[in-house]
Structure formats: structure tokens, C-alpha cells
Design a protein around this motif. Structure first.
Motif, mmCIF file in Angstrom:
data_model
loop_
_atom_site.group_PDB
_atom_site.id
_atom_site.type_symbol
_atom_site.label_atom_id
_atom_site.label_comp_id
_atom_site.label_asym_id
_atom_site.label_seq_id
_atom_site.Cartn_x
_atom_site.Cartn_y
_atom_site.Cartn_z
ATOM 1 N N LEU A 199 -26.260 28.411 15.541
ATOM 2 C CA LEU A 199 -25.354 29.508 15.903
ATOM 3 C C LEU A 199 -24.029 29.366 15.162
ATOM 4 C CD1 LEU A 199 -25.953 29.740 19.755
ATOM 5 C CD2 LEU A 199 -26.644 31.387 18.028
ATOM 6 N N ALA A 200 -23.532 28.120 15.070
ATOM 7 C CA ALA A 200 -22.268 27.907 14.386
ATOM 8 C C ALA A 200 -22.388 28.296 12.920
ATOM 9 C CB ALA A 200 -21.841 26.452 14.539
ATOM 10 N N THR A 227 -22.530 32.005 12.503
ATOM 11 C CA THR A 227 -21.226 32.643 12.693
ATOM 12 C C THR A 227 -20.414 32.576 11.397
ATOM 13 O OG1 THR A 227 -21.268 31.962 14.994
ATOM 14 C CG2 THR A 227 -19.144 32.629 14.100
ATOM 15 N N VAL A 228 -20.448 31.401 10.774
ATOM 16 C CA VAL A 228 -19.728 31.260 9.506
ATOM 17 C C VAL A 228 -20.289 32.238 8.479
ATOM 18 C CG1 VAL A 228 -19.227 29.673 7.620
ATOM 19 C CG2 VAL A 228 -19.127 28.871 9.976
ATOM 20 N N THR A 237 -21.752 35.098 9.046
ATOM 21 C CA THR A 237 -21.316 36.448 9.394
ATOM 22 C C THR A 237 -19.922 36.729 8.839
ATOM 23 O OG1 THR A 237 -22.451 36.110 11.482
ATOM 24 C CG2 THR A 237 -21.083 38.058 11.311
ATOM 25 N N VAL A 238 -19.021 35.772 9.068
ATOM 26 C CA VAL A 238 -17.646 35.986 8.628
ATOM 27 C C VAL A 238 -17.574 36.032 7.108
ATOM 28 C CG1 VAL A 238 -15.322 35.031 8.679
ATOM 29 C CG2 VAL A 238 -16.762 34.884 10.694
ATOM 30 N N GLY A 282 -18.644 39.199 5.875
ATOM 31 C CA GLY A 282 -17.594 40.174 6.162
ATOM 32 C C GLY A 282 -16.551 40.223 5.059
ATOM 33 N N TYR A 283 -16.228 39.046 4.482
ATOM 34 C CA TYR A 283 -15.198 39.025 3.436
ATOM 35 C C TYR A 283 -15.710 39.488 2.083
ATOM 36 C CZ TYR A 283 -11.684 36.967 6.405
ATOM 37 O OH TYR A 283 -10.751 36.786 7.387
ATOM 38 N N HIS A 290 -16.912 42.311 1.678
ATOM 39 C CA HIS A 290 -16.619 43.755 1.674
ATOM 40 C C HIS A 290 -17.745 44.567 1.064
ATOM 41 C CE1 HIS A 290 -12.895 42.817 3.353
ATOM 42 N NE2 HIS A 290 -12.272 42.432 2.247
ATOM 43 N N ALA A 306 -23.727 46.214 4.764
ATOM 44 C CA ALA A 306 -22.932 45.397 5.679
ATOM 45 C C ALA A 306 -23.473 45.520 7.098
ATOM 46 C CB ALA A 306 -21.474 45.821 5.631
ATOM 47 N N LEU A 357 -25.924 43.229 11.604
ATOM 48 C CA LEU A 357 -26.743 43.371 12.808
ATOM 49 C C LEU A 357 -27.924 42.412 12.784
ATOM 50 C CD1 LEU A 357 -26.741 47.189 13.583
ATOM 51 C CD2 LEU A 357 -25.498 45.330 14.691
ATOM 52 N N ALA A 381 -26.594 39.056 13.805
ATOM 53 C CA ALA A 381 -26.283 39.103 15.235
ATOM 54 C C ALA A 381 -27.559 39.055 16.060
ATOM 55 C CB ALA A 381 -25.478 40.351 15.555
#
Lengths: 205, 595, 105
Positions: free
Chosen positions: C24-25, C28-29, C31-32, C35-36, C38, C44, C49, C52
């Protein structure tokens, strides 16, 4: 009078009452957040741009206005608290009440930490005058995270009870106490699960 | 579960030897715990019943006031007009704002505080655990909480009449933007709804867990009485359809209190002034979320009624239900379909033809299981030696009344016919036939049928028949003319009943007839009220099974059932629910718990 | 159920919980990080999704024990999932087919 199957599972369904009850409750919660997510989708596909104009300034990305590092931190906190929650339950199965106290305490503190971070996040938004009334993006952001925050508080109340006064039950009815911790855990994981969807859809997309 | 001690194994339940048992029945409960904050499902059921009957009466009173205005627009209300304040009825003449408040609150109270709590909260609570052979609901404390949360919700709704600007006045559907810009009453309405939704959520979780977990030994799902099945499906609808309305309620509260624009489109002008909101929201979003609940809600109103009617018909025809399994499958199918028909309430919102086509098709499909259930009930009468008891009269009247209600709904489910009929009196006639002469008559059947179980005494038959004929005739007197008015084009929300419209000229005079019927309907309830209270002391005493029924609440529990735990010994089911007139059996009813 | 777990099984479960936490950790990284990048909205959305859903799946399967749950629970959840899906699909379709909706003539 005794209600059957409060502790032991019923043979044909294989579950005890509270477990079925909490899953039914979670099903209802799924529909609650589902309704809010559909509202989000509905408003977003109708908006010409997202997040769009706020205070006369145009934002192209949610991450330009929301604090992604703080939200990432909160994601980690919540995931961590899910692990401590499930470890608390496992400790009871191993008859290690001391460990249970430790892990449940950590879970509670993690909930608190989540709320503190959230408070900083909200605070800086308010400082800049980014209020829910300013735009639909902010309205969605505050409503969804706010309602999720209320769920965190609800979970902390339950966890706090099981850590404090409710823990007396371990002495009198250990099996039922383990059930209670398991059921509280199911709720707590659900709160985590909602955040797992909220985080990318609100902060990153 | 509160007062437990270590290792109490002095008594064991019939089912499971759960070593840590609670000791509730070792000492007498005080008055407050026994009658007010009780966790006994029977007491809670009766609390729900009395409260919801009171709310039904209040909601009906609102309508009787409105019917005066409709019959004699602008004339002062005689006799009791002076009771009202200058903000509502100065000189006894009703103000339009007050008329709107009464209308909105009539709908809200009847649906959310009257019929659902009576059908689910009262009958479900009282009867379901008895019919499945359970000592109580699965979560007795939640059950108590459910009632008290409902009670608070009801108080919030009533108190809203005294806040500045009066109660909610945007109809029971609370459509924004109108509902967003009206006075404080709407906020009270939303808060009240949050309470009611919470209450029904607690109830639904409890019913489902009870039915799944606490069935007596041998009581498989296909041995459940149809009434239990109806409550089961209803609870699922409450569980899963209400939350989206709660979401919508939260969003509308945000709009009203924090100034967001979830339901406020850009460029809204109110009374000539541009509204100071961010805009960008959608009023249609509310309608989608609202009807996502409110269409399943229709089935929440009707399914328990069908359940009651099925019990009464099987008992009084002395025959098994015709097509029990098909009825159950129809019920489940109905439950599923009810989630995907909601937008037939929204045909005139500029909906595209493709999506409107989809909702028309699902709407036509959902009428099929309803027709199957109704036909099965009708066919159950065939060849039976029918006993025309008071509950049976109500149950029999339900069939054609619900039939009219259902069939008049078909034109509303098809866009071409719905568009001219939308928001006319025709719609009011349609859903009132479903809910008033339909559901309410069935609920009366239930009251007459289970009253002996709850009190040990029967309701008086003469008064009951008086009540029945009066109710049936005057309900039709109120609702039948609505179809005619509606087809002439009279809108449902007119303060003067349509007097100023030329097209209503030929039908507006029905209003007087309908209003007189409404007031006579109130008179017809007098025998019921007398009967209901008098029979507690004066009714004919009965044994445990006065109707010679087969289901467990009659055959295994005394009347009234034992205070804690319902049964002296938990019954075991050996057969299906409706074994009437089994060839070769000693009596014409074979109890479910007879080996 | 609680009584059926042996100490050894529970210890094995604990190891699984810690592994899930690691996964999960990491996700999460990811995902972020995504996100960057763009990305345009559609990729995206799909990537976001998808990750997630995997994370939610892990939480539900292991922390909430859905890998080894009873039929009655699955039944409730499958039904809820169907209604949720119906709600999303019909909301979006209704919007798309509305006057002034996505399909603007």
C-alpha cells in the motif's frame, strides 16, 4: 433472554450477528459515498474547467490548489492505522492483551494525527479565503473530506471506547470482545478505503 | 448485555449454549425501562405503531385544512379558524405560504413519519421476530435507538412550523433552486430527514440481521411467511436507497448553510436580482439523488402492505397462497428493478430520448412482478371458503384499490402520456390510490389481524365493519375525481384548486365533493379510534390462536407473547407457512411447528 | 470464527498484513508520482482509479478478510456493488443524454 449467535457464528451462515450487521451498515455507507461520488462526477463533467476560477485566478489542476504532500502524509497515516488496527485484533487472538493496548493506542493516535494534519490543511485554505462557497471544486473538496473526517471521528470514538472503558470486557467475555474489535476494525478499514479513493480523485485528478 | 457476570451457566438457550448470558429476566424492569426506553421488540413495535398512527392523523389534519381552501377558496375557516396565528390564517383565511407548508409537510409526514414507520417500524418490529421464532431482534439496543431517533426526527419536523417563515414549503420533494432559497423551515426539514434516515438505517440493519441470523431451526428461507419476505426486501431497499438521499440532504444543507452551489446553476435571478452564489451546480442532480431513493421508497410503502394482505388472505381463505414461490421471486425481482426506474419521474426535465427510452422500458418491466403478485393474491381466493372477517374485508379491498393505483401509473411511466399528465391532479390520484386505499387499508387489515396477538383481545367487529365501509367509500370519493381533474389539466399545486383557469371550469366543482369526502373520511375513523382504545379493556378475550392460523406467532406464543423472549420454548419449524386444509389433517390448519 | 485460529496461523497472517502495508505504501508513492507527471485527463483517470482499486482491493481482501469470508457477506456486497454501478452508469448516461449535456448539438 439471550439473543442467539452474538458470540458464536450461526452454522448455516457462518457469521455472528454483529459481523453481518456491520457489513450491512458498510453496504449502506458504500451507497452514501457512492451518492456523493456520483454528485462529484455529475458536477465535474458539467463544468467547463476543473478546478476552474477561484478568486479570479484560473487553476488547471487540483494539485495546484490543494496540498498534495500533506494529503500523502495523511494517506500513509491512515494506511498505517489500518495495519495497527488489524494487529490489535491479531494480538487478542494470541492472548497478548498488552500488545492489544499498544496497537489500539497507536490506531487511536493515528486517527488523531490524521485530524491534526487535516486541520492544518483546512486552516491554510481558510487563510487564503478558499471557502466552500467560492467554487464547486472547493465545495466538493470540503464536503467529501469533511464527511470523511466525521467518519474518522466516529471510528475514534469506537476505538477509544474499546481501548478504555470497553476493554473491561476482555476479562469477562473475551470471545465477544474479540468480535467487537474485529467489527470495529472492519469499519476502520472502510474509512481507510474511502480515503484511498478520495485521495487521487480529489487531490490528483 | 449490560449486567453480566463471569461464567453464568445456570441456564442455556434452546439454540446455543452461550456461556456468558445476560440476566435481564432475573429482575423486574422499572417503568421507564419497561415502557419507554424498552429494548423489547414488542414494546418498540407498539411505540412505533402509536406514534405513526398519531402522525398519520396529523398529516391527515393538514390535508383537511387544505381541502377547505380548495373547496371554498378564500373563505374563512369556520369554527376553528380563530385558532391560527396571523402568519398562517389571518381571520381564518389561509395564506398561500401556509397552504404550501401544509402541502409539503402533509407529504413528508405521511410518507416518512406515518406509513413507513407503521408498515416497517410497527408491524415489522412486532411481527417479524415472532414469525421467525426469534426471542427478539438481533440488536435490541439499536432497535430502541431507531425508535427514539425517529421520534426526534418527527419532533424536528413538527417544530419547524414555529420557526421564522414556517415549515418547509417546497413540496415533499424539496426541489432546488426553490428549496435552497426559502426560509429556515427547509433547514429543519433537512435535519429532520437526517434523523429519519438514520433511524431507518438502524432499523434496516437490524431487520436483515434478524431475518438472516435468528430464524428458528427448520425455518428455511422458503418456509418464511410472505410477510417476512416482504419485510426482508423492504429492508434492503431502505438500506441501500436511502443513503443517496442522505448525500443529497448533506449537499442541500451545505448549499443552505455554507453557501455552496451544488444545486445552484450559474446566472440565477430571484425576484429580479442576480443571486450571489458561485453557480455551476445542477438542480437536476438533486432530482436524480432524490428519486434514486424515492422510487424504491414507493416499494417500501407497498411491499409490507402486500405482505400483510398475503397473510390475511391465506388465513381467511383457508388455503395455501397460490404461487408462493413465484410471489417471492417477483418480490426479489421487484426489489432489484426498483433501483433503475427512478428517472421516470423526470421525463419533462429535457431528458434525451435514449435514456428516457431506457427508463420507460424498465418502468414497464417493473409493472410485471407487481401484477404477478396481485394476480397470485387474487387467484388465491379461487375455490376458498372465504371468511369475511374484518381484516379480510380490508385485505380484499386492497386488491382492486392497489390495482387502480398501479394501472393508472402506466400512463405516467411512458413519456408521451406522462408529459401532459405530469404534475397534474392525475398523478396525485395515482399515487394516493397506491398508498391510501392501497397501503393504508392493508395496514388497517394488519391492525385488526394482529391486535389480538398484541393485547389478548379482539377488536369489535361491528365497529370494524363500520370503519371499513366508511373508509373505503370516502377514500374513493376523494381520489377518483382527481383523475378527471388531472386529465383536464389541473395542476397539483394550485392554492385555489384551479378556479382562475378556464380549462378547469368543468372540473373545479369536484373539489367541494372531494373535500366533503375527506371530512367524512375523518368521521369514519371515529369508530376505529373508539374500538382501538375500548378493546384494550372491553374486547373479547381470545386464546393464543383466534384466527386458527398456521404461522409461528400464533401457534407457538401466547397472546400477548411472553415479555422477554416471546416463547416459553423456542419453536422448531417443520413445514411451510401456509398449510391450510391439508387433506387428511385433523384440522383445516397445520401449524408450522407441528412435527 | 475467532476460536478457529491457531497461534501459528495468526502469526502467518501478521506477516501478510505487514506485506500488504508495504504494498500500500509503495502504491501510494506511485499514485503521487503519476500525479506529478501531469498526464492528460483520461489516462490520468484510468491509472489513478486503477491504482486506487488495487489498493482498495488489498485492504478489503486482507485487512477486512474478504479473501476468506462467508457467502452471505459476499452476497450483500455483490448486490451493493451492482446498485452502485447502476447508479454511476445511469447518472453519467442521464447527464450525457440531457439537453445541454455532453452531447451539445
Amino acid at each position: 433472554m439471550d439473543i442467539p449467535y452474538t458470540i458464536t457464528p450461526r452454522a448455516d451462515t457462518g457469521v455472528y450477528n454483529a459481523k453481518l450487521g456491520v457489513w450491512l451498515f458498510l453496504a449502506s455507507e458504500v451507497m452514501l459515498f457512492g451518492g456523493l461520488f456520483s454528485a462529484y462526477i455529475f458536477l465535474r463533467i458539467g463544468a467547463p474547467e476543473w478546478p476552474g476560477m477561484i478568486h479570479g485566478e484560473s487553476f488547471a489542476r487540483a494539485s495546484d490548489i490543494l496540498n498534495v504532500p500533506l494529503a500523502t502524509l495523511n494517506t500513509m497515516i491512515l494506511i498505517g492505522s489500518s495495519v495497527t488496527m488489524v494487529l490489535a485484533w491479531a494480538s487478542l487472538l494470541l492472548n497478548r492483551f498488552d500488545r492489544y493496548r499498544l496497537y489500539m493506542g497507536l490506531t487511536f493516535l493515528a486517527g488523531l494525527a490524521f485530524l491534526v494534519v487535516k486541520a492544518f490543511e483546512y486552516g491554510s485554505k481558510f487563510e487564503h479565503g478558499y471557502l466552500p462557497a467560492e467554487s464547486n471544486f472547493l465545495a466538493i473538496y470540503f464536503t467529501l473530506t469533511g464527511l470523511h473526517g466525521l467518519h474518522v471521528i466516529g471510528g475514534m470514538v469506537v476505538n477509544g471506547y474499546l481501548l478504555g472503558p470497553g476493554a473491561k470486557m476482555w476479562k469477562t467475555k473475551p470471545a465477544q470482545f474479540i468480535n467487537r474489535v474485529e467489527v470495529a476494525g472492519l469499519y476502520w478499514h472502510f474509512v481507510d478505503l474511502v480515503w484511498i479513493f478520495l485521495f487521487p480523485t480529489i487531490y490528483l485528478l | 448485555m449490560a449486567n453480566s457476570a463471569e461464567g453464568s451457566t445456570t441456564h442455556e438457550t434452546h439454540h446455543v449454549a452461550e456461556s456468558h448470558a445476560d440476566h435481564d429476566h432475573h429482575h423486574e424492569l422499572g417503568f421507564w425501562r419497561k415502557y419507554v426506553f424498552s429494548t423489547d421488540h414488542k414494546v418498540i413495535g407498539i411505540q412505533y405503531g402509536l406514534t405513526s398512527l398519531l402522525f398519520l392523523f396529523i398529516g391527515f389534519t393538514f390535508m383537511m385544512l387544505m381541502r377547505w381552501q380548495l373547496a371554498y377558496p378564500g373563505e374563512p375557516l369556520p369554527l376553528i379558524g380563530w385558532l391560527f396565528s396571523d402568519e398562517t390564517m389571518p381571520g381564518g383565511v389561509m395564506l398561500p405560504e401556509f397552504y404550501n407548508q401544509l402541502g409539503a409537510m402533509h407529504g413528508t409526514i405521511m410518507v416518512f413519519l406515518g406509513i413507513v414507520p407503521l408498515a416497517v417500524g410497527a408491524f415489522g418490529n412486532y411481527v417479524v421476530p415472532l414469525q421467525i421464532g426469534a426471542p427478539d431482534m438481533a440488536f435490541p439496543k439499536l432497535n430502541m435507538a431507531s425508535y427514539w431517533v425517529y421520534f426526534v426526527g418527527g419532533i424536528v419536523m413538527l417544530v419547524s412550523f414555529w420557526v421564522p417563515g414556517g415549515a418547509a414549503q417546497s413540496g415533499w420533494t424539496s426541489y432546488p433552486p426553490l428549496a435552497n432559497i426559502v426560509m429556515t423551515g427547509q433547514t429543519m426539514w433537512l435535519i429532520g430527514m437526517v434523523f429519519l434516515i438514520t433511524s431507518s438505517l438502524l432499523g434496516a440493519v437490524n431487520f436483515l440481521t434478524t431475518i438472516i441470523q435468528l430464524r428458528a431451526d427448520g425455518l428455511t428461507f422458503f418456509r418464511l411467511p410472505f410477510f417476512v419476505w416482504a419485510q426482508f426486501v423492504t429492508s434492503f431497499l431502505l438500506l441501500l436507497a436511502f443513503p443517496p438521499l442522505e448525500a443529497a440532504g448533506v449537499l442541500q444543507l451545505m448549499d443552505r448553510l455554507v453557501g455552496t452551489s451544488f444545486f445552484m446553476p450559474s446566472g440565477l435571478v430571484v425576484s429580479g436580482e442576480a443571486l450571489d452564489v458561485a453557480g455551476g451546480g445542477s438542480p437536476l442532480l438533486w432530482q436524480h439523488l432524490f428519486w434514486f431513493l424515492a422510487h424504491p421508497e414507493v416499494y417500501v410503502l407497498i411491499l409490507p402492505a402486500m405482505g400483510i394482505v398475503a397473510e390475511v388472505i391465506a388465513n381467511n381463505t383457508r388455503k395455501p397462497l397460490w404461487g408462493y414461490k413465484v410471489m417471492v421471486y417477483s418480490l426479489i425481482f421487484l426489489g432489484f428493478m426498483s433501483f433503475i426506474v427512478w428517472a421516470h419521474h423526470m421525463f419533462i426535465t429535457g431528458m434525451g430520448t435514449a435514456i428516457s427510452g431506457f427508463f420507460q422500458i424498465t418502468t414497464m418491466i417493473i409493472s410485471i412482478p407487481s401484477v404477478i403478485i396481485l394476480s397470485a393474491l387474487l387467484l388465491s381466493l379461487w375455490g376458498g371458503s372465504i371468511r369475511f372477517t374484518t381484516p379480510m374485508l380490508f385485505a380484499l379491498a386492497f386488491l382492486p384499490m392497489f390495482g387502480i393505483g398501479g394501472l393508472t401509473g402506466l400512463p405516467l411511466g411512458l413519456a408521451p402520456t406522462d408529459i401532459p399528465l405530469h404534475d397534474t391532479m392525475y398523478v396525485i390520484g395515482h399515487f394516493h390510490y397506491v398508498v391510501a386505499p392501497g397501503t393504508i387499508l392493508a395496514l388497517f387489515a394488519g391492525i385488526y389481524y394482529w391486535y389480538p396477538k398484541a393485547t389478548g383481545r379482539k377488536l369489535n367487529d361491528t365497529l370494524g365493519k363500520l370503519h371499513f365501509w366508511g373508509s373505503l367509500i370516502f377514500m374513493n370519493g376523494i381520489f377518483l375525481p382527481m383523475f378527471i381533474q388531472g386529465m383536464a389539466g389541473v395542476s397539483r399545486r394550485l392554492y385555489d384548486g384551479g378556479q382562475i383557469y378556464e380549462f378547469a371550469e368543468g372540473v373545479v366543482h369536484y373539489n367541494e365533493f372531494m373535500s366533503i369526502s375527506a371530512w367524512l373520511l375523518a368521521v369514519a375513523q371515529i369508530p376505529f379510534i373508539i374500538n382501538f382504545f375500548m378493546s384494550i379493556w372491553k374486547g373479547k378475550e381470545v386464546d393464543e390462536n383466534p384466527w386458527e392460523a398456521t404461522t409461528l406467532e400464533w401457534t407457538a406464543a401466547p397472546s400477548p407473547p411472553v415479555g422477554h423472549g416471546n416463547f416459553e420454548t423456542i419453536p422448531v419449524a417443520h413445514r411451510g407457512p401456509y398449510e391450510y386444509s391439508v387433506p387428511g389433517a385433523a384440522t383445516d390448519f397445520t401449524p408450522q411447528n407441528q412435527p | 470464527m475467532a476460536q478457529t485460529h491457531t497461534a501459528e496461523e495468526v502469526r502467518k497472517h501478521v506477516r501478510v498484513y505487514l506485506m500488504v502495508f508495504g504494498a500500500l505504501a509503495v502504491l501510494t508513492v506511485v499514485t503521487v508520482a503519476v500525479g506529478y507527471l501531469h498526464l492528460p485527463i483520461v489516462p490520468a483517470l484510468v491509472v489513478g482509479l486503477l491504482i486506487a482499486s488495487v489498493k482498495a482491493g488489498l485492504v478489503a481482501a486482507y485487512f477486512m478478510h474478504l479473501v476468506s469470508e462467508r457467502k452471505v457477506i459476499y452476497g450483500v456486497l455483490i448486490m451493493t456493488g451492482l446498485f452502485l454501478l447502476a447508479m454511476f452508469i445511469l447518472f453519467i448516461s442521464a447527464y450525457a443524454d440531457q439537453d445541454g449535456g455532453l452531447i451539445v448539438s
